[in-house]
Design an enzyme around this catalytic site. Structure first.
Site, PDB file in Angstrom:
ATOM      1  CB  CYS A  51     -40.143  10.437 -99.848  1.00 16.98           C
ATOM      2  SG  CYS A  51     -39.471   9.694 -98.353  1.00 16.98           S
ATOM      3  CG  HIS A  57     -38.446   7.375-103.112  1.00 16.29           C
ATOM      4  ND1 HIS A  57     -37.913   8.641-103.044  1.00 16.29           N
ATOM      5  CD2 HIS A  57     -38.621   6.978-101.835  1.00 16.29           C
ATOM      6  CE1 HIS A  57     -37.768   8.995-101.787  1.00 16.29           C
ATOM      7  NE2 HIS A  57     -38.183   8.003-101.018  1.00 16.29           N
ATOM      8  CD  GLU A  62     -37.609   9.618-106.493  1.00 17.03           C
ATOM      9  OE1 GLU A  62     -38.762   9.154-106.533  1.00 17.03           O
ATOM     10  OE2 GLU A  62     -37.025   9.885-105.425  1.00 17.03           O
TER      11      GLU A  62
END
Lengths: 226, 87
Positions: A85, A195, A197
């Site tokens: 991002c 994302h 994560e």
């Protein structure tokens, strides 16, 4: 294996990135934007967020941070670097990846899970996947519309450097050719807009499809995410 | 010290959704006959240089940092006090 996660002023997702590294069996190392080195880590993650308030352009001020000189040298020496991002925006501003990320076509901030199709698995960060695999990963951005000129886009595709695309008909931001992530010529630097994560813990928001990015670099190839 | 004004817009071939949204809003406000709206940035700064040195300094700042040549184009000029946009 030690993976450094850089915090810039205005980063948001560095804690989740460190948690994802640990969840996948790595040691997470905190790096600060003012650091002069990457502390001998084996890989670097530039996390999501709004570094320096997105002032001027997203990632424009962060890419001038002292640590980015070290990250650039690390990347040029072949070290694995993942920009997520805002981290992707920083890598583009730094010239480590081609193109730029622009305001979403629909002007809306996008915050939802998006299906991605894996296109390239011979990068430092996508080895754990298979070509054509679908990943469900959260996206949350206002400026995620990938742009590069037509010649650059053709070049990226000819060199198989598009890493992930938004699934057909599910492009949330108007990105050129549905591009959600790309890699550099050497395939050690990857930028991705959604994302991974945030998708490593089934008990949290559901889904572990993001694990493969971290498992790829950690060499713990377990596509089941178990 | 010369005051420099820099105007920055997305390159013409790049979609500017903000400009499009503004263009779409204008007719409803009674402003018909307006088209091709582009929204960008206007920067002003004092630069301690003159002549060629000023040109070089401003061009260098624009290329390296103030604009991104991948997506943006710009024009700059030296302005007088009364031309400041912040009046």
């Amino acid at each position: 294996m030690r993976i450094g996660v850089v915090t810039f002023p205005g980063s948001l997702d560095e804690r989740d990135a460190r948690a994802a590294v640990r969840a996948c069996g790595g040691e997470a190392v905190e790096l600060w934007h003012a650091d002069a080195s990457v502390d001998g880590v084996d890989a670097v993650v530039l996390p999501g967020g709004f570094s320096h308030g997105d002032y001027l352009r997203t990632g424009a001020i962060a890419h001038r941070a002292p640590v980015m000189t070290a990250v650039t040298a690390f990347a040029e020496a072949g070290g694995p670097v993942l920009g997520i991002c805002n981290g992707f925006q920083v890598l583009c501003e730094a010239g480590l990846l081609p193109g730029a990320l622009l305001r979403n076509e629909g002007l809306r901030f996008v915050c939802r899970d998006v299906p991605l199709t894996v296109v390239a698995t011979d990068t430092a960060w996508t080895r754990a996947f298979t070509v054509g695999q679908t990943l469900i990963v959260p996206a949350k951005h206002g400026e995620g519309r990938y742009h590069a000129d037509e010649a650059t886009l053709d070049h990226l595709e000819a060199e198989d450097r598009v890493v992930v695309r938004y699934a057909a008909g599910r492009n949330p931001n108007g990105s050129a050719r549905d591009i959600a992530g790309i890699t550099n010529e050497r395939r050690n630097v990857v930028g991705v807009m959604p994302h991974p994560e945030h998708a490593v813990d089934d008990a949290l928001i559901g889904g572990v499809d993001g694990r493969g990015f971290f498992q790829s670099v950690l060499g713990t190839l377990d596509p089941t995410g178990a | 010290m010369p005051r420099v004004a820099i105007d920055v817009l997305l390159k013409r071939e790049i979609l500017d959704p903000e400009g499009r949204a503004v263009a779409d809003a204008l007719p409803g406000l009674g402003y018909a006959g307006v088209d091709d709206v582009r929204v960008g940035k206007h920067l002003e700064l004092d630069v301690d240089a003159d002549g060629d040195a000023l040109d070089e300094r401003v061009e260098s700042m624009c290329r390296d940092f103030l604009t991104n040549p991948v997506i943006e184009s710009y024009r700059w000029r030296v302005i007088d006090e009364h031309e400041r946009a912040d009046a």
